[in-house]
Design an enzyme around this catalytic site. Structure first.
Site, PDB file in Angstrom:
ATOM      1  N   CYS A   2      -9.554   7.984  -7.954  1.00  0.00           N
ATOM      2  CA  CYS A   2     -10.605   8.308  -8.908  1.00  0.00           C
ATOM      3  C   CYS A   2     -11.937   8.467  -8.174  1.00  0.00           C
ATOM      4  CB  CYS A   2     -10.775   7.259 -10.000  1.00  0.00           C
ATOM      5  SG  CYS A   2      -9.355   7.099 -11.077  1.00  0.00           S
ATOM      6  N   ARG A  27      -9.691  12.247  -4.148  1.00  0.00           N
ATOM      7  CA  ARG A  27      -9.463  10.872  -4.605  1.00  0.00           C
ATOM      8  C   ARG A  27      -8.570  10.794  -5.841  1.00  0.00           C
ATOM      9  NH1 ARG A  27     -13.337   7.509  -2.389  1.00  0.00           N
ATOM     10  NH2 ARG A  27     -12.956   5.994  -4.014  1.00  0.00           N
ATOM     11  N   TRP A  75      -7.138   9.707 -11.187  1.00  0.00           N
ATOM     12  CA  TRP A  75      -5.759   9.465 -10.771  1.00  0.00           C
ATOM     13  C   TRP A  75      -5.242   8.434 -11.761  1.00  0.00           C
ATOM     14  CZ3 TRP A  75      -2.767   5.313  -9.132  1.00  0.00           C
ATOM     15  CH2 TRP A  75      -1.533   5.651  -8.543  1.00  0.00           C
ATOM     16  N   ASN A 101     -13.612   3.680 -11.876  1.00  0.00           N
ATOM     17  CA  ASN A 101     -12.620   3.768 -10.798  1.00  0.00           C
ATOM     18  C   ASN A 101     -12.045   2.378 -10.570  1.00  0.00           C
ATOM     19  OD1 ASN A 101     -11.189   4.121  -8.424  1.00  0.00           O
ATOM     20  ND2 ASN A 101     -13.011   4.041  -7.120  1.00  0.00           N
ATOM     21  N   GLY A 102     -10.740   2.224 -10.797  1.00  0.00           N
ATOM     22  CA  GLY A 102     -10.122   0.915 -10.593  1.00  0.00           C
ATOM     23  C   GLY A 102      -9.269   0.557 -11.797  1.00  0.00           C
ATOM     24  N   GLU A 490       8.270   8.878   8.991  1.00  0.00           N
ATOM     25  CA  GLU A 490       7.119   9.709   8.657  1.00  0.00           C
ATOM     26  C   GLU A 490       7.555  11.124   8.275  1.00  0.00           C
ATOM     27  OE1 GLU A 490       4.211   9.241   7.893  1.00  0.00           O
ATOM     28  OE2 GLU A 490       3.130  11.112   8.248  1.00  0.00           O
ATOM     29  N   LYS A 494       6.595  12.880   4.789  1.00  0.00           N
ATOM     30  CA  LYS A 494       5.913  14.170   4.651  1.00  0.00           C
ATOM     31  C   LYS A 494       6.742  15.099   3.781  1.00  0.00           C
ATOM     32  CE  LYS A 494       2.576  13.501   5.662  1.00  0.00           C
ATOM     33  NZ  LYS A 494       2.192  12.227   6.180  1.00  0.00           N
ATOM     34  N   GLU A 497       6.684  13.881  -0.016  1.00  0.00           N
ATOM     35  CA  GLU A 497       5.409  13.943  -0.745  1.00  0.00           C
ATOM     36  C   GLU A 497       4.905  15.372  -0.915  1.00  0.00           C
ATOM     37  OE1 GLU A 497       2.094  11.902   1.122  1.00  0.00           O
ATOM     38  OE2 GLU A 497       2.857  12.427   3.087  1.00  0.00           O
ATOM     39  N   HIS A 513      26.144   1.958   8.477  1.00  0.00           N
ATOM     40  CA  HIS A 513      26.241   0.737   7.659  1.00  0.00           C
ATOM     41  C   HIS A 513      26.068   1.039   6.167  1.00  0.00           C
ATOM     42  CE1 HIS A 513      26.396  -1.750  11.217  1.00  0.00           C
ATOM     43  NE2 HIS A 513      25.472  -0.944  11.717  1.00  0.00           N
ATOM     44  N   LYS A 612      -5.877  10.782  -2.182  1.00  0.00           N
ATOM     45  CA  LYS A 612      -6.138  10.526  -0.759  1.00  0.00           C
ATOM     46  C   LYS A 612      -6.559   9.076  -0.506  1.00  0.00           C
ATOM     47  CE  LYS A 612      -6.795  12.281   3.432  1.00  0.00           C
ATOM     48  NZ  LYS A 612      -5.539  12.505   4.150  1.00  0.00           N
TER      49      LYS A 612
END
Ligand code: F6R
Length: 617
Positions: A2, A27, A75, A101-102, A490, A494, A497, A513, A612
């Protein structure tokens, strides 16, 4: 997570708010809104679900005028991304308006009380209780700024709010509660601005301050006044705002993410710049030394890297660097899990946060907790003014430059560069790394920018062709051993997402396994297998996959003849020293994920559901 932006001054607020929100949209970008009060004390609110362009179009079609306003890019945490849940939110009288925001942790309790008092709510957000709480306090006779402070004091959690009242034109009131949820006030010429982050302020102001937790500010065009939430005045000097945060440009690339992948040779160079020197043929790493005495360094028993997402993957590599180069037991952990498991820490443990944004709530809180428990603390971050730099004894900047793409690319590589240098410096200081070995390590990493450049050149086209072949896969597995295991994780991150294809990254030793049950002709397996001590083991894993009809895409060292027999496709990286391989091998995986996502028509720079900066727990 946010973005809040606000303006008060002589100019038309709406275009400035839209510009500020554009700079903050990394954000959160699932919906956005703004509120403006005009000279006749009339409040106009515009809110739109979806990307910021939807709000921009709405404001074009239904313009608002006024010289004071607040805006928000969201967000979602409570309630889906819809027009009604988008901020700003108003009180029952329509005079108080708030962006937030929060997360209000005690919102259910506050909402129940307000509902019992007759308040009506229209959204599913936690935020809507804030203007209603302020409304009740105003009805008790409190002035607006005090009502905001008292209301803020009732909210549990970590957040920032910005509020306006139609009866006090020209005045914005902001408050910060708890550790996360930064909010800055910036001073312009006869105008003032507020923003969640400094890059949004740089076009308008040259100085700014971040509010401390538990602080509020009354902001008017001619200046601002700080107070603690219990009303005591507080003062702090304004700090200059850097000029680097101006609007970033794609520079001819289709997406920022692609541009940032291509910037990696240059950004890796920036991380090295000024930190390494050679004198009499020996590497000097004084810039990378921790603020610990030789005896404290000798007494270190453990190094723990903490972060979230991609930053944990970088930390896993960092832990290996510390063990190899400085011979201290080291590990990397998810900061949120670390925080809530009552960890054993003492002053012989060094806790290193890894957070490109410097704002991730889980990482900040874990660092805070580590400090309280007596551990020594450092952070590796990309944002010089960030909260993270103030939370620790030793901030280390990664110098990657502004990263716009929501999926981290160049910041991950730069985190690893910093970890590598810091591990060399620690090894030297602990006397476990000889000056010759340190000098060789440092000489090797000076080749990194060229190695990354060569990798981009060789793998760019292949990554696109391979992406075209596998873009319709339902899932991917990414495998690696040793230092390549975090790289495999990673690569999977990538892929999922940006392309929204399910992908898992793990040690190649793990598959037999359990996960091998997933292998069939529709499950491509990306094997990160550059030439190193575990190369042959990777070849065995690749043949196990092929024996079960799986398709193998190898990331391998150019000239590895065996790979042709074990893989269906390959992305070739140049020969490089094993410790540099994570920083090089991750690059073709970034390109592969990018190309897959782009071919699928996804918004690679702002993938769905992400943000982000994750400033909520
Ligand atoms: C993935 C990604 C995220 C971040 C994570 C931590 O591409 O960017 O997984 O790595 O949210 O963010 P920072 O590093 O800002 O703490």
């Amino acid at each position: 997570m946010c973005g809040i932006f606000g303006y008060t001054g002589p100019r038309d607020a709406s275009s400035i708010l839209l510009d500020g929100l554009t700079r903050l949209s990394y954000r959160g970008y699932d919906s956005a809104g703004l509120a403006v009060v005009d000279d006749f004390r009339h409040l106009s609110v515009r809110r739109a679900a979806g990307k910021l362009d939807n709000l921009r179009r709405l404001v074009e079609n239904e313009p608002v005028t006024g010289r004071q306003g607040i805006g928000h890019t969201r967000w979602a945490t409570h309630g889906p991304a819809s027009n009604v849940n988008a901020h700003p939110h108003t009180d029952g009288t329509g005079e108080v308006v708030v962006v937030h925001n929060g997360i209000v942790e005690n919102y259910a309790l506050l909402k129940a009380r307000l509902t019992a008092n007759g308040h009506q709510f229209f959204s599913q957000t936690d935020t809507e209780i804030i203007p209603h709480t302020i409304e009740e306090l105003l009805a008790e006779g409190l002035p607006f700024e005090e009502a905001v402070r008292v209301a803020a004091g009732r909210l549990r959690g970590a957040h920032a709010i910005a509020c306006m009242h139609t009866r006090t034109p020209e005045m914005l009131v902001v408050a910060r509660i708890g550790n996360a949820g930064g909010i800055a006030v910036g001073t312009g010429e006869g105008e003032m601005l507020i923003a969640s982050d400094l890059p949004a302020l740089t076009p308008y102001t040259s100085t700014a301050i971040f509010l401390e937790p538990g602080e509020s500010a009354v902001v008017r065009p001619e200046g601002f006044e700080l107070r603690t939430l219990d009303g005591r005045p507080s003062t702090r000097a304004l700090r200059p705002v850097g000029v680097s945060g101006g609007a970033a440009a794609k520079g001819g690339y289709k997406h920022f993410t692609l541009k940032e992948i291509h910037e990696q040779p240059e950004s890796a160079m920036s991380a090295l710049h000024g930190r390494i020197a050679f004198s009499q043929g020996k590497a000097q790493l004084d810039e990378m030394l921790l603020p610990l005495t030789d005896s404290e360094v000798a007494a270190l028993t453990r190094v723990v890297f903490l972060g979230m997402g991609t930053s944990v993957h970088a930390g896993l590599v960092g832990a290996r660097y510390v063990e190899t180069l400085a011979r201290v037991p080291a590990s990397a952990e998810n900061a949120a899990e670390f925080l809530h498991r009552d960890p054993v820490l003492d002053r012989h443990t060094l806790v290193v946060g890894v957070t490109q944004s410097g704002e991730t709530a889980d990482t900040l809180q874990a660092l805070h907790e580590a400090r309280i428990r007596g551990a020594r603390t450092a952070v590796i971050t990309n944002v010089p003014e960030s909260e993270a730099t103030r939370a620790v004894e030793y901030p280390l900047l990664m110098h990657a430059g502004h990263e716009v793409g929501v999926a981290s690319t160049k910041t991950m590589v730069n985190s690893m560069v910093v970890m590598y240098l810091a591990a060399c410096a620690l090894g030297l200081q602990r006397d476990v790394l000889s000056t010759e070995s340190a000098t060789r390590c440092v000489e090797e990493i000076t080749r990194l920018p060229a190695l990354i450049g060569a990798t981009i050149e060789t793998t760019e086209r292949d990554a696109e062709e391979i992406a075209r072949r596998y873009m319709n896969a339902r899932r991917f597995l990414f495998l690696g051993r040793g230092l390549m295991e975090p790289v495999a994780r990673e690569g999977a991150y990538k892929m999922k997402e940006t392309s929204y294809i399910h992908a898992e990254g793990m040690s190649a030793a793990e598959i037999k396994h359990g996960p091998i049950a997933l292998i069939d002709h529709e499950t491509p397996v990306v094997a990160v297998a550059p030439r190193n001590a575990l190369y042959e083991k990777m070849l065995i894993s690749m043949s196990e996959v092929r024996a079960r009809d799986g398709k193998v895409i190898a990331v391998a060292t150019a000239g590895s003849a065996e790979v042709a027999a074990y893989a269906d496709d390959a992305l070739w990286i140049p020969e490089c020293p094993p410790l540099l391989q994570p920083m090089v091998a991750v690059v073709p995986l970034q390109l592969f994920a990018y190309r897959t996502a782009d071919l699928l028509g996804n918004d690679v720079d702002q993938p769905r559901n992400l943000a982000k900066s994750v400033t909520v727990e």
